[in-house]
Design a protein around this motif. Structure first.
Motif, PDB file in Angstrom:
ATOM      1  N   ARG A 140       0.792  -1.225   0.000  1.00 32.93           N
ATOM      2  CA  ARG A 140       0.000   0.000   0.000  1.00 32.93           C
ATOM      3  C   ARG A 140       0.828   1.281   0.000  1.00 32.93           C
ATOM      4  O   ARG A 140       0.304   2.361   0.267  1.00 32.93           O
ATOM      5  N   VAL A 141       2.114   1.222  -0.323  1.00 30.52           N
ATOM      6  CA  VAL A 141       2.915   2.433  -0.511  1.00 30.52           C
ATOM      7  C   VAL A 141       2.741   2.826  -1.969  1.00 30.52           C
ATOM      8  O   VAL A 141       2.925   2.001  -2.867  1.00 30.52           O
ATOM      9  N   ARG A 142       2.363   4.060  -2.215  1.00 30.25           N
ATOM     10  CA  ARG A 142       2.114   4.533  -3.581  1.00 30.25           C
ATOM     11  C   ARG A 142       3.152   5.569  -3.977  1.00 30.25           C
ATOM     12  O   ARG A 142       3.305   6.589  -3.312  1.00 30.25           O
ATOM     13  N   GLU A 143       3.844   5.298  -5.063  1.00 38.80           N
ATOM     14  CA  GLU A 143       4.904   6.186  -5.513  1.00 38.80           C
ATOM     15  C   GLU A 143       4.389   7.597  -5.810  1.00 38.80           C
ATOM     16  O   GLU A 143       5.070   8.587  -5.531  1.00 38.80           O
ATOM     17  N   GLU A 144       3.163   7.700  -6.338  1.00 37.69           N
ATOM     18  CA  GLU A 144       2.644   9.025  -6.672  1.00 37.69           C
ATOM     19  C   GLU A 144       2.448   9.913  -5.439  1.00 37.69           C
ATOM     20  O   GLU A 144       2.281  11.116  -5.565  1.00 37.69           O
ATOM     21  N   TYR A 145       2.470   9.323  -4.243  1.00 35.60           N
ATOM     22  CA  TYR A 145       2.352  10.105  -3.015  1.00 35.60           C
ATOM     23  C   TYR A 145       3.634  10.127  -2.201  1.00 35.60           C
ATOM     24  O   TYR A 145       3.658  10.644  -1.090  1.00 35.60           O
ATOM     25  N   SER A 146       4.717   9.583  -2.729  1.00 41.91           N
ATOM     26  CA  SER A 146       5.963   9.485  -1.952  1.00 41.91           C
ATOM     27  C   SER A 146       6.515  10.860  -1.579  1.00 41.91           C
ATOM     28  O   SER A 146       7.155  11.004  -0.539  1.00 41.91           O
ATOM     29  N   HIS A 147       6.243  11.883  -2.391  1.00 41.89           N
ATOM     30  CA  HIS A 147       6.709  13.230  -2.051  1.00 41.89           C
ATOM     31  C   HIS A 147       5.976  13.772  -0.817  1.00 41.89           C
ATOM     32  O   HIS A 147       6.475  14.641  -0.127  1.00 41.89           O
ATOM     33  N   LEU A 148       4.793  13.231  -0.529  1.00 44.30           N
ATOM     34  CA  LEU A 148       4.038  13.656   0.647  1.00 44.30           C
ATOM     35  C   LEU A 148       4.261  12.749   1.855  1.00 44.30           C
ATOM     36  O   LEU A 148       4.350  13.217   2.983  1.00 44.30           O
ATOM     37  N   TYR A 149       4.312  11.444   1.589  1.00 44.96           N
ATOM     38  CA  TYR A 149       4.277  10.481   2.685  1.00 44.96           C
ATOM     39  C   TYR A 149       5.503   9.599   2.799  1.00 44.96           C
ATOM     40  O   TYR A 149       5.522   8.691   3.616  1.00 44.96           O
ATOM     41  N   SER A 150       6.501   9.789   1.977  1.00 46.74           N
ATOM     42  CA  SER A 150       7.700   8.966   2.014  1.00 46.74           C
ATOM     43  C   SER A 150       7.324   7.504   1.883  1.00 46.74           C
ATOM     44  O   SER A 150       6.763   7.105   0.883  1.00 46.74           O
ATOM     45  N   SER A 151       7.570   6.706   2.906  1.00 45.09           N
ATOM     46  CA  SER A 151       7.257   5.279   2.816  1.00 45.09           C
ATOM     47  C   SER A 151       6.036   4.897   3.640  1.00 45.09           C
ATOM     48  O   SER A 151       5.830   3.722   3.935  1.00 45.09           O
ATOM     49  N   SER A 152       5.209   5.869   4.016  1.00 45.54           N
ATOM     50  CA  SER A 152       3.999   5.556   4.787  1.00 45.54           C
ATOM     51  C   SER A 152       2.958   4.913   3.883  1.00 45.54           C
ATOM     52  O   SER A 152       2.630   5.457   2.827  1.00 45.54           O
ATOM     53  N   PRO A 153       2.420   3.774   4.299  1.00 43.89           N
ATOM     54  CA  PRO A 153       1.391   3.129   3.485  1.00 43.89           C
ATOM     55  C   PRO A 153       0.044   3.844   3.631  1.00 43.89           C
ATOM     56  O   PRO A 153      -0.183   4.569   4.604  1.00 43.89           O
ATOM     57  N   LEU A 154      -0.825   3.617   2.664  1.00 39.52           N
ATOM     58  CA  LEU A 154      -2.138   4.243   2.650  1.00 39.52           C
ATOM     59  C   LEU A 154      -3.197   3.229   3.074  1.00 39.52           C
ATOM     60  O   LEU A 154      -3.148   2.065   2.685  1.00 39.52           O
ATOM     61  N   PHE A 155      -4.159   3.699   3.842  1.00 39.25           N
ATOM     62  CA  PHE A 155      -5.305   2.876   4.221  1.00 39.25           C
ATOM     63  C   PHE A 155      -6.453   3.803   4.564  1.00 39.25           C
ATOM     64  O   PHE A 155      -6.403   4.530   5.550  1.00 39.25           O
ATOM     65  N   GLY A 156      -7.489   3.806   3.738  1.00 36.40           N
ATOM     66  CA  GLY A 156      -8.647   4.664   3.959  1.00 36.40           C
ATOM     67  C   GLY A 156      -8.485   6.020   3.318  1.00 36.40           C
ATOM     68  O   GLY A 156      -7.541   6.268   2.559  1.00 36.40           O
ATOM     69  N   LEU A 157      -9.442   6.891   3.611  1.00 34.78           N
ATOM     70  CA  LEU A 157      -9.479   8.221   3.012  1.00 34.78           C
ATOM     71  C   LEU A 157      -9.631   9.296   4.077  1.00 34.78           C
ATOM     72  O   LEU A 157     -10.302   9.081   5.087  1.00 34.78           O
ATOM     73  N   SER A 158      -9.042  10.450   3.816  1.00 38.63           N
ATOM     74  CA  SER A 158      -9.286  11.653   4.597  1.00 38.63           C
ATOM     75  C   SER A 158     -10.222  12.507   3.760  1.00 38.63           C
ATOM     76  O   SER A 158      -9.922  12.820   2.600  1.00 38.63           O
ATOM     77  N   LEU A 159     -11.360  12.866   4.340  1.00 41.78           N
ATOM     78  CA  LEU A 159     -12.415  13.555   3.600  1.00 41.78           C
ATOM     79  C   LEU A 159     -12.807  14.854   4.271  1.00 41.78           C
ATOM     80  O   LEU A 159     -12.665  15.007   5.487  1.00 41.78           O
ATOM     81  N   SER A 160     -13.338  15.767   3.462  1.00 42.72           N
ATOM     82  CA  SER A 160     -13.845  17.035   3.967  1.00 42.72           C
ATOM     83  C   SER A 160     -15.320  17.152   3.624  1.00 42.72           C
ATOM     84  O   SER A 160     -15.726  16.806   2.507  1.00 42.72           O
ATOM     85  N   PRO A 161     -16.136  17.669   4.544  1.00 45.11           N
ATOM     86  CA  PRO A 161     -17.555  17.847   4.243  1.00 45.11           C
ATOM     87  C   PRO A 161     -17.773  18.934   3.203  1.00 45.11           C
ATOM     88  O   PRO A 161     -17.136  19.981   3.244  1.00 45.11           O
ATOM     89  N   VAL A 162     -18.678  18.670   2.270  1.00 43.65           N
ATOM     90  CA  VAL A 162     -19.094  19.649   1.266  1.00 43.65           C
ATOM     91  C   VAL A 162     -20.524  20.080   1.570  1.00 43.65           C
ATOM     92  O   VAL A 162     -20.840  21.256   1.577  1.00 43.65           O
ATOM     93  N   VAL A 163     -21.391  19.106   1.794  1.00 39.19           N
ATOM     94  CA  VAL A 163     -22.779  19.359   2.169  1.00 39.19           C
ATOM     95  C   VAL A 163     -23.014  18.667   3.506  1.00 39.19           C
ATOM     96  O   VAL A 163     -22.759  17.476   3.648  1.00 39.19           O
ATOM     97  N   LEU A 164     -23.457  19.444   4.482  1.00 37.07           N
ATOM     98  CA  LEU A 164     -23.689  18.917   5.821  1.00 37.07           C
ATOM     99  C   LEU A 164     -25.091  18.340   5.923  1.00 37.07           C
ATOM    100  O   LEU A 164     -25.964  18.675   5.135  1.00 37.07           O
TER     101      LEU A 164
END
Length: 182
Positions: A140-164
């Protein structure tokens, strides 16, 4: 499972004026309105994890002789029980989702994972084998995000509310927008 309850402020649905509140895991609902906001200190208002992704991770852990982990290791506000409707890591393609009758959330970023996932939420003890982080790093390490997360693996999503709105246990999920396939 915690339900989430969102109410727009009286003047707008802008969440920037919201303040931090406590999470009560035994409560029937979680209140987010113009006077309250639940956030992780360095993240977004909503962390989402998917049951089929957790099942795939646990399949890999048990194949290595390691014990499975629960969703609480990942501390999501929303844990989707989707069964086979959403494949493992199918949420990676989502840009915008609808929950229930009115809530709309947009992708802020994939959720990178740290060593906190290796702590048993019941006992507070660290896993001797650094799991589930080590297994996640295998796939789950994604090269396209390595500039942000180095070797941190991804699991799940961080989301922002648009409509409450109001979320209830058992509400439906609608994928409103997906990433373009490369």
């Amino acid at each position: 499972m915690v339900k989430s309850h969102y109410q727009p402020s009286s003047s707008s649905s802008d969440t920037s004026s919201l303040r931090k509140t406590e999470l009560h895991t035994e409560a029937d609902e979680l209140v987010l309105d113009a006077e309250h906001r639940l956030v992780y200190q360095d993240e977004c208002a909503v962390a989402l994890a998917n049951e089929s992704s957790l099942a795939e991770l646990n399949r890999r852990l048990t194949a290595k002789g390691r014990p499975p982990v629960g969703y609480r290791n990942f501390r999501p506000n929303i844990f989707l029980r989707t069964g086979a409707q959403v494949p493992p890591f199918g949420e990676d393609a989502w840009r915008r989702i609808g929950l229930g009758s009115s809530v709309v959330l947009k992708l802020a970023k994939p959720c990178h994972r740290c060593t906190t996932t290796t702590t048993d939420p019941e006992s507070g003890r660290k896993n001797d084998h650094f799991e589930p982080l080590e297994t996640l790093k295998e796939f789950r390490v994604r090269e396209e995000y390595s500039h942000l997360y180095s070797s941190s693996p991804l699991f799940g999503l961080s989301l922002s509310p648009v409509v409450l709105g109001t979320l209830r246990l058992g509400d439906s999920l609608t994928v409103l927008e997906e990433k373009q396939k490369q």
